[in-house]
Motif scaffolding. Structure first.
Motif, mmCIF file in Angstrom:
data_model
loop_
_atom_site.group_PDB
_atom_site.id
_atom_site.type_symbol
_atom_site.label_atom_id
_atom_site.label_comp_id
_atom_site.label_asym_id
_atom_site.label_seq_id
_atom_site.Cartn_x
_atom_site.Cartn_y
_atom_site.Cartn_z
ATOM 1 N N UNK A 11 0.827 -1.205 0.000
ATOM 2 C CA UNK A 11 0.000 0.000 0.000
ATOM 3 C C UNK A 11 0.863 1.256 0.000
ATOM 4 N N UNK A 12 1.934 1.238 0.779
ATOM 5 C CA UNK A 12 2.837 2.405 0.792
ATOM 6 C C UNK A 12 3.492 2.590 -0.570
ATOM 7 N N UNK A 13 3.888 1.502 -1.211
ATOM 8 C CA UNK A 13 4.495 1.592 -2.538
ATOM 9 C C UNK A 13 3.492 2.137 -3.556
ATOM 10 N N UNK A 14 2.255 1.683 -3.486
ATOM 11 C CA UNK A 14 1.224 2.174 -4.403
ATOM 12 C C UNK A 14 0.965 3.659 -4.181
ATOM 13 N N UNK A 15 0.927 4.072 -2.921
ATOM 14 C CA UNK A 15 0.718 5.487 -2.613
ATOM 15 C C UNK A 15 1.858 6.330 -3.180
ATOM 16 N N UNK A 16 3.065 5.853 -3.019
ATOM 17 C CA UNK A 16 4.212 6.586 -3.545
ATOM 18 C C UNK A 16 4.180 6.616 -5.072
ATOM 19 N N UNK A 17 3.714 5.536 -5.688
ATOM 20 C CA UNK A 17 3.583 5.508 -7.138
ATOM 21 C C UNK A 17 2.594 6.545 -7.650
ATOM 22 N N UNK A 18 1.484 6.712 -6.934
ATOM 23 C CA UNK A 18 0.503 7.748 -7.305
ATOM 24 C C UNK A 18 1.139 9.128 -7.164
#
Length: 98
Positions: A11-18
């Motif tokens: 989830x943290x990686x996805x947030x950073x990707x956004x």
């Protein structure tokens, strides 16, 4: 690393990707703005580690950035579903033992 920690790292990686995609789209018309990209790798104990690095200029990139942001939203939701299921499973086990 347990299932919940692994999903949280996703989830943290996805947030950073956004955030990276949003940065790139917001700065598409800014002269000399640095494009960014997110590198992912496996964490030592499981899960995902991320690093934001400079990307090469690409005039067709805004479309790709928008699609990447959408994919990150889907990845975030998938990891959230894993956490919900883990919570439900633990709750069921506790109810059964009570």
């Amino acid at each position: 690393m347990n299932v919940m920690e692994t999903a949280l790292s996703g989830m943290r990686a996805a947030q950073q990707g956004v955030q990276v995609a949003a940065h790139n789209v917001a700065n598409v018309a800014t002269p000399d703005a640095q494009r960014l990209r997110l590198q992912r790798g496996a964490a030592g104990q499981g899960g995902v580690e991320t690093t934001v690095v400079a990307a090469d200029p690409d005039p067709t990139a805004p479309l790709g950035d928008l699609l990447a942001a959408k994919a990150e939203v889907v990845a975030f939701a998938a990891n959230a579903a894993v956490i919900r299921r883990q919570d439900q499973m633990v709750g069921s086990l506790l109810d059964r033992e009570a």
